[in-house]
Design a protein around this motif. Structure first.
Motif, PDB file in Angstrom:
ATOM      1  N   ALA A 363       0.829  -1.206   0.000  1.00 53.94           N
ATOM      2  CA  ALA A 363       0.000   0.000   0.000  1.00 53.94           C
ATOM      3  C   ALA A 363       0.861   1.252   0.000  1.00 53.94           C
ATOM      4  N   LEU A 364       1.969   1.204   0.745  1.00 55.70           N
ATOM      5  CA  LEU A 364       2.845   2.370   0.843  1.00 55.70           C
ATOM      6  C   LEU A 364       3.562   2.663  -0.481  1.00 55.70           C
ATOM      7  N   PHE A 365       3.965   1.586  -1.217  1.00 57.03           N
ATOM      8  CA  PHE A 365       4.698   1.890  -2.452  1.00 57.03           C
ATOM      9  C   PHE A 365       3.792   1.997  -3.683  1.00 57.03           C
ATOM     10  N   GLN A 366       2.462   1.970  -3.484  1.00 60.94           N
ATOM     11  CA  GLN A 366       1.555   2.203  -4.611  1.00 60.94           C
ATOM     12  C   GLN A 366       1.843   3.540  -5.288  1.00 60.94           C
ATOM     13  N   LEU A 367       2.031   4.563  -4.488  1.00 58.46           N
ATOM     14  CA  LEU A 367       2.221   5.911  -5.040  1.00 58.46           C
ATOM     15  C   LEU A 367       3.519   6.002  -5.836  1.00 58.46           C
ATOM     16  N   SER A 368       4.629   5.554  -5.241  1.00 57.27           N
ATOM     17  CA  SER A 368       5.910   5.672  -5.934  1.00 57.27           C
ATOM     18  C   SER A 368       5.985   4.742  -7.142  1.00 57.27           C
ATOM     19  N   ASP A 369       5.399   3.545  -7.032  1.00 57.76           N
ATOM     20  CA  ASP A 369       5.403   2.607  -8.152  1.00 57.76           C
ATOM     21  C   ASP A 369       4.604   3.169  -9.326  1.00 57.76           C
ATOM     22  N   GLY A 370       3.423   3.707  -9.033  1.00 61.10           N
ATOM     23  CA  GLY A 370       2.610   4.298 -10.097  1.00 61.10           C
ATOM     24  C   GLY A 370       3.268   5.505 -10.725  1.00 61.10           C
ATOM     25  N   MET A 371       3.841   6.370  -9.903  1.00 61.29           N
ATOM     26  CA  MET A 371       4.474   7.579 -10.418  1.00 61.29           C
ATOM     27  C   MET A 371       5.668   7.253 -11.312  1.00 61.29           C
ATOM     28  N   GLN A 372       6.501   6.299 -10.875  1.00 64.31           N
ATOM     29  CA  GLN A 372       7.717   6.041 -11.657  1.00 64.31           C
ATOM     30  C   GLN A 372       7.393   5.456 -13.031  1.00 64.31           C
ATOM     31  N   VAL A 373       6.357   4.615 -13.120  1.00 64.46           N
ATOM     32  CA  VAL A 373       6.068   4.014 -14.424  1.00 64.46           C
ATOM     33  C   VAL A 373       5.443   5.033 -15.379  1.00 64.46           C
ATOM     34  N   VAL A 374       4.662   5.983 -14.856  1.00 66.15           N
ATOM     35  CA  VAL A 374       4.063   7.000 -15.718  1.00 66.15           C
ATOM     36  C   VAL A 374       5.107   8.028 -16.151  1.00 66.15           C
ATOM     37  N   ILE A 375       5.996   8.400 -15.260  1.00 68.14           N
ATOM     38  CA  ILE A 375       7.068   9.330 -15.645  1.00 68.14           C
ATOM     39  C   ILE A 375       7.973   8.671 -16.683  1.00 68.14           C
ATOM     40  N   LEU A 376       8.262   7.385 -16.506  1.00 72.91           N
ATOM     41  CA  LEU A 376       9.023   6.655 -17.528  1.00 72.91           C
ATOM     42  C   LEU A 376       8.299   6.695 -18.872  1.00 72.91           C
ATOM     43  N   GLY A 377       6.966   6.571 -18.846  1.00 75.16           N
ATOM     44  CA  GLY A 377       6.194   6.649 -20.081  1.00 75.16           C
ATOM     45  C   GLY A 377       6.346   7.994 -20.764  1.00 75.16           C
ATOM     46  N   LEU A 426      11.674   1.766  -5.320  1.00 76.24           N
ATOM     47  CA  LEU A 426      10.630   2.418  -6.108  1.00 76.24           C
ATOM     48  C   LEU A 426      10.537   3.909  -5.789  1.00 76.24           C
ATOM     49  N   SER A 427      10.708   4.263  -4.539  1.00 76.14           N
ATOM     50  CA  SER A 427      10.611   5.665  -4.138  1.00 76.14           C
ATOM     51  C   SER A 427      11.759   6.483  -4.719  1.00 76.14           C
ATOM     52  N   VAL A 428      12.969   5.949  -4.659  1.00 74.86           N
ATOM     53  CA  VAL A 428      14.126   6.647  -5.237  1.00 74.86           C
ATOM     54  C   VAL A 428      13.950   6.795  -6.746  1.00 74.86           C
ATOM     55  N   SER A 429      13.456   5.749  -7.398  1.00 77.15           N
ATOM     56  CA  SER A 429      13.226   5.795  -8.842  1.00 77.15           C
ATOM     57  C   SER A 429      12.244   6.903  -9.206  1.00 77.15           C
ATOM     58  N   ALA A 430      11.120   6.982  -8.513  1.00 76.89           N
ATOM     59  CA  ALA A 430      10.097   7.991  -8.817  1.00 76.89           C
ATOM     60  C   ALA A 430      10.654   9.406  -8.672  1.00 76.89           C
ATOM     61  N   ILE A 431      11.400   9.651  -7.615  1.00 76.22           N
ATOM     62  CA  ILE A 431      11.935  10.996  -7.355  1.00 76.22           C
ATOM     63  C   ILE A 431      12.946  11.399  -8.432  1.00 76.22           C
ATOM     64  N   LEU A 432      13.890  10.517  -8.729  1.00 75.42           N
ATOM     65  CA  LEU A 432      14.936  10.859  -9.711  1.00 75.42           C
ATOM     66  C   LEU A 432      14.366  10.999 -11.118  1.00 75.42           C
ATOM     67  N   LEU A 433      13.418  10.148 -11.472  1.00 74.96           N
ATOM     68  CA  LEU A 433      12.811  10.244 -12.806  1.00 74.96           C
ATOM     69  C   LEU A 433      12.024  11.537 -12.958  1.00 74.96           C
ATOM     70  N   TYR A 434      11.360  11.978 -11.891  1.00 74.59           N
ATOM     71  CA  TYR A 434      10.644  13.253 -11.970  1.00 74.59           C
ATOM     72  C   TYR A 434      11.621  14.403 -12.191  1.00 74.59           C
ATOM     73  N   PHE A 435      12.739  14.398 -11.485  1.00 75.45           N
ATOM     74  CA  PHE A 435      13.750  15.436 -11.695  1.00 75.45           C
ATOM     75  C   PHE A 435      14.200  15.451 -13.153  1.00 75.45           C
ATOM     76  N   ARG A 436      14.374  14.263 -13.731  1.00 74.58           N
ATOM     77  CA  ARG A 436      14.808  14.164 -15.127  1.00 74.58           C
ATOM     78  C   ARG A 436      13.762  14.754 -16.071  1.00 74.58           C
ATOM     79  N   PHE A 437      12.496  14.389 -15.893  1.00 74.45           N
ATOM     80  CA  PHE A 437      11.453  14.928 -16.767  1.00 74.45           C
ATOM     81  C   PHE A 437      11.324  16.440 -16.592  1.00 74.45           C
ATOM     82  N   ASN A 438      11.362  16.899 -15.379  1.00 71.17           N
ATOM     83  CA  ASN A 438      11.222  18.327 -15.113  1.00 71.17           C
ATOM     84  C   ASN A 438      12.326  19.117 -15.832  1.00 71.17           C
ATOM     85  N   TYR A 439      13.543  18.591 -15.785  1.00 69.86           N
ATOM     86  CA  TYR A 439      14.671  19.258 -16.449  1.00 69.86           C
ATOM     87  C   TYR A 439      14.489  19.270 -17.965  1.00 69.86           C
ATOM     88  N   LEU A 440      14.172  18.124 -18.559  1.00 65.00           N
ATOM     89  CA  LEU A 440      14.066  18.029 -20.012  1.00 65.00           C
ATOM     90  C   LEU A 440      12.900  18.839 -20.560  1.00 65.00           C
TER      91      LEU A 440
END
Length: 454
Positions: A363-377, A426-440
């Motif tokens: 339940a706790l990693f639902q948010l980070s797991d969902g966020m990281q896969v959509v940001i990857l998309g 999963l949490s580290v992945s979501a945070i770093l991927l968001y930084f990447r998208f925000n920059y690009l």
């Protein structure tokens, strides 16, 4: 920018995503049908399906990762109405996926003996091997199906793959019932019956999507004679997008597979409980995958049009949408943690109890797991794949796995410790991927282009 600028995109996002969600859930439901029916046979057969699928899923992640390269390229071509380009990508992608299906089947057959050297219960390994042989062969029709699916997704026509997947799921459940338990004139094959049901359903799914797409006028220009000679540049572009994407999926699936192996060192009950929690988490994850593919499609369209402000706004709307949906799932897992495991196995209180504990972490990693896969998309829609691949490796294998390995020992936190590592990765992945998208995305708006993404 006001919140309504993002929420107004929810309707269109869901219109594209909903068929993908159902289609992806159909794939997971194949696993759910196998697990729930096999679970009635006992903890050892359920653990064997878990172990067998862990090996299959590694290969599957690689094949699906390569097929994902088709969608952004077709979406970009569709954005500027370049049918010739879209047809070329589709035809070359179909060849690539077919070859991958054959190679992955052979790879699994060669890798089977490794299972005896991973400190797994011998009875579980022995039960899993015949199951693996049959399901591995089903990767061939599944990979060809993926080529058709990703092509349709790239044209924003996501419903046809959904139809094929859902009907095939019914076929799978039917043959599972007949062959696992030996109903009517059919033999009782138990685990092998579950595998044969999966194989039959995947051939059916491939035949159905081919039949549907061939009859649709929108797809007619793409089903012309194969382009000859084949274009190495197209294969190169598919590979340059597909290989890093395959690695991204491999890194994530592999850490979840590692959790299966680590759970196996704790015993059959722990491995069965791990499988129950993983299968439930996979269902909610597939909803996020649907939104992630939507993000790829819509970002790819805007990239083709070079409308970068809209690109960023639409991508952020998909991030917000998945956050809201996954928050609802997280609450549901917590409230239903004691009930959901009983859908798989009802006569083993240890498995049910451990699985309920794991669902709290899930339940706790639902948010980070969902966020990281959509940001990857979204990043895939930008055709940015190299840096995200490095991010995934660091998050899962530099951060997540060491935590799972250390805390997952029997004298530490056991199964809970394994899942603490998954949560961290999963949490580290979501945070770093968001930084990447925000920059690009900001750089695209200010500079107008970014060179050398893939």
């Amino acid at each position: 920018m006001q919140l309504s600028a993002y929420t107004k995109e929810f309707k269109q996002n869901l219109q594209i995503a909903f068929p993908i969600m159902l289609g992806q859930l159909g794939h997971v439901m194949v696993g759910f049908a196998d697990n729930s029916m096999v679970g009635r046979l006992g903890a050892a057969p359920l653990a064997a399906v878990s172990l067998g699928n862990s090996l299959i899923f590694i290969a599957l992640s690689i094949g699906i990762g390569f097929s994902f390269a088709i969608t952004p390229l077709v979406a970009e071509a569709d954005g500027v109405k370049d049918t010739n380009r879209g047809r070329s990508v589709f035809q070359h992608g179909l060849i690539m996926c077919t070859v991958n299906g054959v190679l992955l089947f052979l790879l699994i057959l060669l890798a089977k003996p490794i299972l005896y050297h991973l400190d797994q219960p011998k009875e579980v390994v022995d039960l899993s091997l015949p199951y693996i042989d049959i399901v591995a062969f089903s990767l061939l029709p599944l990979m060809i199906f993926q080529a058709f699916k990703q092509f349709g997704d790239g044209l924003s026509q996501t419903k046809y793959a959904m139809y094929a997947t859902l009907v095939a799921n019914v076929v799978n459940v039917l043959f599972n019932y007949l062959l696992i338990y030996g109903v009517w004139i059919f033999p009782r094959l138990e685990l092998e019956g579950a595998a044969i049901g999966t194989l039959i359903s995947r051939f059916f799914m491939l035949g159905m999507i081919y039949y549907i797409l061939r009859r649709q006028k929108k797809f007619a220009p793409f089903f012309t004679k194969l382009q000859r000679p084949l274009d190495r540049k197209v294969f190169k572009q598919l590979f340059s997008l597909g290989f890093p994407t395959a690695l991204q999926m491999f890194f994530e699936v592999a850490i979840f597979t590692a959790s299966v192996f680590l759970a196996g060192t704790l015993g059959t009950n722990a491995q069965a409980a791990n499988q129950v929690a993983l299968n439930l988490a996979s269902m909610t994850f597939m909803v996020a995958v649907g939104i992630g593919v939507t993000s790829t499609i819509r970002v790819g369209n805007q990239k083709g049009l070079k409308n970068f402000k809209e690109l960023r706004r639409i991508a952020l709307s998909t991030f917000l949408l998945v956050f809201v949906i996954e928050a609802v799932f997280a609450v549901g897992f917590i409230l239903l943690k004691d009930f959901l495991p009983t859908l798989y196995i009802d006569d083993n209180t240890i498995v049910i109890s451990v699985a309920a504990q794991l669902l709290i972490i899930a339940a706790l990693f639902q948010l980070s797991d969902g966020m990281q896969v959509v940001i990857l998309g979204a990043l895939r829609g930008l055709q940015d794949v190299k840096t995200p691949t490095l991010i995934c490796f660091i998050a899962y294998w530099v951060v997540g796995f060491p935590i799972s390995f250390y805390l997952g020992k029997e004298d530490m936190y056991g199964s809970m410790g394994i899942w603490y590592g998954l949560l961290a990765g999963l949490s580290v992945s979501a945070i770093l991927l968001y930084f990447r998208f925000n920059y690009l995305s900001k750089k695209l708006i200010s500079d107008g282009s970014i060179k050398g993404l893939v």
